[in-house]
Write a protein that holds these residues in place. Structure first.
Motif, short mmCIF file in Angstrom:
data_model
loop_
_atom_site.label_atom_id
_atom_site.label_comp_id
_atom_site.label_asym_id
_atom_site.label_seq_id
_atom_site.Cartn_x
_atom_site.Cartn_y
_atom_site.Cartn_z
N ALA A 50 0.84 -1.19 0.00
CA ALA A 50 0.00 0.00 0.00
C ALA A 50 0.88 1.24 0.00
O ALA A 50 2.04 1.19 0.41
CB ALA A 50 -0.90 -0.01 1.24
N PRO A 51 0.35 2.39 -0.46
CA PRO A 51 1.16 3.62 -0.47
C PRO A 51 1.73 3.95 0.91
O PRO A 51 2.87 4.41 1.01
CB PRO A 51 0.16 4.68 -0.94
N GLU A 52 0.96 3.74 1.97
CA GLU A 52 1.47 4.06 3.30
C GLU A 52 2.62 3.15 3.69
O GLU A 52 3.51 3.54 4.47
CB GLU A 52 0.35 3.99 4.34
N GLN A 53 2.64 1.91 3.17
CA GLN A 53 3.79 1.03 3.39
C GLN A 53 4.97 1.46 2.54
O GLN A 53 6.12 1.44 2.99
CB GLN A 53 3.42 -0.41 3.07
N ALA A 54 4.70 1.82 1.30
CA ALA A 54 5.77 2.22 0.38
C ALA A 54 6.51 3.44 0.89
O ALA A 54 7.71 3.61 0.64
CB ALA A 54 5.19 2.49 -1.01
N GLU A 55 5.81 4.32 1.61
CA GLU A 55 6.44 5.52 2.16
C GLU A 55 6.80 5.36 3.63
O GLU A 55 7.18 6.33 4.29
CB GLU A 55 5.50 6.72 1.97
N ALA A 56 6.66 4.13 4.15
CA ALA A 56 7.02 3.81 5.55
C ALA A 56 6.31 4.72 6.54
O ALA A 56 6.89 5.15 7.54
CB ALA A 56 8.54 3.90 5.73
N ARG A 57 5.04 5.02 6.26
CA ARG A 57 4.24 5.80 7.21
C ARG A 57 3.65 4.84 8.24
O ARG A 57 2.49 4.43 8.15
CB ARG A 57 3.14 6.58 6.47
N ALA A 58 4.46 4.45 9.21
CA ALA A 58 4.12 3.36 10.12
C ALA A 58 2.79 3.58 10.84
O ALA A 58 2.03 2.64 11.05
CB ALA A 58 5.24 3.17 11.14
N ALA A 59 2.51 4.81 11.23
CA ALA A 59 1.30 5.08 12.00
C ALA A 59 0.04 4.82 11.19
O ALA A 59 -1.04 4.63 11.75
CB ALA A 59 1.32 6.52 12.51
N ALA A 103 11.37 2.38 -8.40
CA ALA A 103 10.35 2.72 -9.39
C ALA A 103 9.00 2.12 -9.00
O ALA A 103 7.95 2.77 -9.14
CB ALA A 103 10.76 2.22 -10.76
N LEU A 104 9.01 0.88 -8.50
CA LEU A 104 7.77 0.25 -8.05
C LEU A 104 7.13 1.03 -6.91
O LEU A 104 5.91 1.26 -6.89
CB LEU A 104 8.04 -1.19 -7.59
N LEU A 105 7.95 1.45 -5.96
CA LEU A 105 7.42 2.19 -4.82
C LEU A 105 6.85 3.54 -5.26
O LEU A 105 5.79 3.96 -4.78
CB LEU A 105 8.52 2.39 -3.77
N TYR A 106 7.54 4.21 -6.18
CA TYR A 106 7.06 5.50 -6.67
C TYR A 106 5.72 5.35 -7.37
O TYR A 106 4.77 6.11 -7.14
CB TYR A 106 8.09 6.12 -7.63
#
Length: 756
Positions: free
Chosen positions: A201-210, A242-245
């Motif tokens: 998920a985008p929040e995982q890809a950006e390491a937004r843990a909360a 690239a995948l994460l972006y």
């Protein structure tokens, strides 16, 4: 999974291990481990090895073993223990169960049921995308597995094609190596990307843990469905960055996805977590219009692969007899043997089914059975509805039982035996209830069972407990035939009912109305959606009102009735001043709305099958002012009740504190009673363990004679296994919540003759 995001001790191979991938053991490998004879290697990595193991009953398992040097690393054992605990907390037929584990061994290990089918990734690469019906059944089952993950307070965080195994009876979700409790951030760096790029998920890809939570698994499920239906990940392949972006900023590529699936997959892949559906909602939407049975859910080429692998499993060589060494094991890992009891898993037709098998006969040459040996581990079973219509109650019961077992093991550490919890989900399906019960009763380590959640499933499951002689203790099933078999039937020696029967509950409900002096002409409605429940409640209410000297106005309607405005209008015209609803929640909601529309201002009463948060939500403001009788107490309100004895308040508060530490929230209704009932069993076990080998024989009678005081009150039983005393409690709906008013009266409180 990226190299920087692998906290899991032993990486699972992306393609599911099967016989074709089975490699021979190396000279340095053990030949046996914890009761499993190791047949070969399924996979290996820098942190350890996954073996194919088999018990002496012939059951197969995937046995994950970590290297000793990894076990010595900081935080490693905590992570491994968390993986074991996470996998054990998930109860679903679509999640591969743990069959044994020891996180504290020199080389920590864990065994799970072995599924000989391919992974979803392997199947799609070999045979192409799945047809729409296959995708629907796949998605529905995995959504149900994720719903169980989320109900256990976890987030899987790595839902990908390699973690989905295919069997002829449905898919299985595996690998809880990086699963995490909702909201938990410990043991992982807050800026670490955890999971598999392309299925994050985008929040995982950006390491937004909360922000990582159940909705993150839903996003991954959307990616999984797109992959299964099109043969490619929706955000492409290539370099990890690239995948994460693309996951965060680009729209998914859903070309080729069947039109009926487009809307749902797009919702799953919403960038904002709050915009995604829940796993439960996805399960309903994917399977509600899927025709036929799941036995033929896969394309023929995939079924052929499963069949070939299953046949190869049956062709594996027999196990030679292995004697337990009397001397300590040598330093060589081959021959290293840890004694343990693993749950048996039979690979049949490509599906893995838990079969809790007894040991071999072991008779001597004269045919005499050996003397029973003390067990190191016993189990408390839970038979509950964890994924069906009564799952709110079933999940509360499972949590209460789990807390009790964990408490026993903590208090009795180092004593003759430890306890396990073994859970079987009957899904609220009466057709599958017997099989769900047999999964517990055929396991010789299960000494007693908490359950069932519901009347219908319980009656169908009861023969399994009677055959095996396993005591069954229920905190929610009130059907009278659990304990009262009639004059010609055999006496009950199986069930202990920790709540009143529906008949007695109806009697206590009637007497509760007499607490209000203005009640003179109650109206009693019997609606027949659940005919046994409503009939027993009405019968009890009729008896109770007769004892109180009141003459009710009775009305019976079919379960399909919906025009409650007309029905209740006739009852009001007949002169009722109080309304008593003997029926289920859905019709109580209709009645509440109709009474509001009709301007009825008299008291309104109902019973157990209406009690719960859903009635408050569905009836809304129309629920205000209702009185509901239920067989459970709110532990928060009980702990705050200054009228309780100090010792009783302390017991309740201790339970609350333990639950809040374990689950981070207040317990739901039915949790405390389930905690108490399991403690009733464990207190007897701990008191009698030193008197000789524990057995099921005679246990029901011994438990029936117990006088137990727990967090939610006292428990004693009569000769039939019925709860002694009232056991019904009265709540009033105030400002959208239940306010505890106290125990229902044990006799009429106010009658026409003025008795008080």
């Amino acid at each position: 999974m990226s190299p920087t995001s692998q906290p899991t001790p032993v990486p699972e191979p992306d393609s599911a291990p099967g016989p074709a991938a089975l490699q021979p053991l190396l000279p340095s490998d053990p030949s046996a481990l914890a009761g499993y004879r190791l047949l070969g290697r399924l996979g290996a990595g820098g942190m350890g090895v996954v073996y194919l193991g088999r018990t002496d009953t012939g059951a197969l398992a995937a046995v994950k073993v970590t290297h000793a040097d990894q076990a010595d690393q900081p935080d490693f054992r905590a992570r491994f223990r968390r993986e074991v605990e996470a996998a054990r907390r998930v109860v679903s037929p679509w999640a591969v169960p743990v069959t044994g584990a020891d996180p504290d061994a020199p080389e920590p290990w864990m065994a799970t049921a072995f599924v000989p089918g391919p992974s979803l990734g392997e199947a799609v690469r070999a045979h192409g995308p799945l047809p729409e019906r296959s995708v629907r059944i796949l998605g529905g089952a995995i959504a149900r597995a994720l719903a169980a993950v989320h109900a256990a307070g976890l987030v899987h965080r790595d839902v990908k094609p390699g973690n989905i195994l295919l069997a002829v009876d449905g898919p299985r979700l595996i690998d809880f190596g990086i699963a995490r409790a909702t909201g938990e951030t410990g043991l992982t760096s807050t800026d670490m990307v955890v999971g598999t790029p392309g299925f994050l998920a985008p929040e995982q890809a950006e390491a937004r843990a909360a922000e990582i939570g159940p909705a993150s698994d839903v996003f991954a499920l959307g990616c999984l469905l797109a992959f299964a239906a099109t043969g490619r990940p929706p955000f492409g392949t290539g370099a990890l960055d690239a995948l994460l972006y693309r996951t965060v900023h680009d729209e998914p590529d859903l070309a080729g996805l069947p039109e009926p699936l487009l809307d749902l997959v797009r919702q799953c892949l919403a960038k904002e977590p709050a915009a995604r559906p829940t796993a439960d909602e996805i399960a309903v939407r994917l399977t509600e219009d899927t025709p036929g049975a799941p036995a033929d859910w896969l394309p023929a080429p995939v079924v052929s692969t499963i069949a070939a692998r299953s046949a190869a499993m049956l062709a594996l060589p027999d196990i030679d007899a292995t004697e337990v060494p009397t001397a300590p094991p040598t330093k060589s890992r081959r021959g290293f043997l840890l004694l343990g009891a693993g749950a048996a898993v039979l690979a049949a037709g490509g599906g893995a089914y838990a079969l809790w098998n007894s040991r071999r006969d072991g008779s001597d040459a004269d045919g005499k059975p050996p003397a029973p040996k003390p067990r190191n581990t016993w189990a408390i079973g839970v038979l509950a509805d964890l994924s069906g219509p009564a799952q709110e109650i079933g999940r509360a019961q499972e949590r209460g039982a789990r807390l009790a077992v964990e408490r026993f093991n903590a208090v009795h550490k180092g004593k003759p035996f430890t306890l396990e919890l073994k859970v079987s989900d009957d899904r609220g399906d009466r057709g599958g209830a017997f099989a769900a019960a047999r999964r517990l009763t055929s396991d010789p380590s299960v000494i007693a069972v908490l359950g069932p959640t519901s009347d219908d499933t319980g009656i169908n499951a009861l023969p399994a407990f009677e055959e095996a002689g396993v005591p069954l203790l229920t905190t929610s099933a009130g059907y009278n035939l659990f304990t009262l078999r009639g004059e010609t039937g055999p006496p009950n020696t199986t069930v202990l009912r920790a709540i009143p029967s529906h008949f007695m509950a109806g009697t206590f409900l009637a007497w509760s109305t007499t607490l209000l002096p203005q009640v003179r002409r109650p109206g009693v409605l019997q609606e027949r959606t659940d005919d046994q429940y409503s009939w027993q409640y009405v019968s009890g209410a009729r008896f109770g009102f007769r004892q109180a000297g009141l003459e009710p106005h009775f009305r019976v309607v079919p379960g399909r009735a919906t025009d409650y405005r007309s029905i209740l209008g006739e009852m009001i015209d007949a002169g009722i001043d109080t309304y008593v609803h003997c029926g289920v929640r859905s019709t109580a909601v209709l009645a509440a709305r109709a009474l509001d529309e009709l301007g009825f201002t008299g008291p309104r009463f109902t019973g157990q099958h209406v009690f719960g948060s859903k009635f408050l939500k569905e009836a809304g403001s129309a629920a205000e002012g209702w009185f509901v009788c239920a067989p459970v107490i709110d532990p928060v309100q009980r702990a705050a009740d200054t009228k309780q004895k100090p010792a009783d308040r302390k017991a309740t508060q201790d339970f609350l504190d333990a639950y809040r530490r374990r689950y981070g929230a207040d317990p739901a209704f039915y949790t405390g009673e389930s905690f108490d009932v399991v403690n009733l069993v464990t207190s007897w076990l701990s008191s009698n363990a030193a008197k000789g080998p524990l057995t099921r024989k005679g246990l029901w009678e011994a438990l029936r004679k117990q006088k137990y005081s727990g967090a939610m009150g006292g428990y004693t039983f009569d000769k039939n296994g019925e709860l002694s005393g009232v056991g019904t409690f009265l709540y009033g709906v105030q400002k959208g919540a239940y306010k505890f008013l106290g125990a229902a009266p044990a006799e009429p409180a106010n009658t026409k003759s003025g008795k008080s």
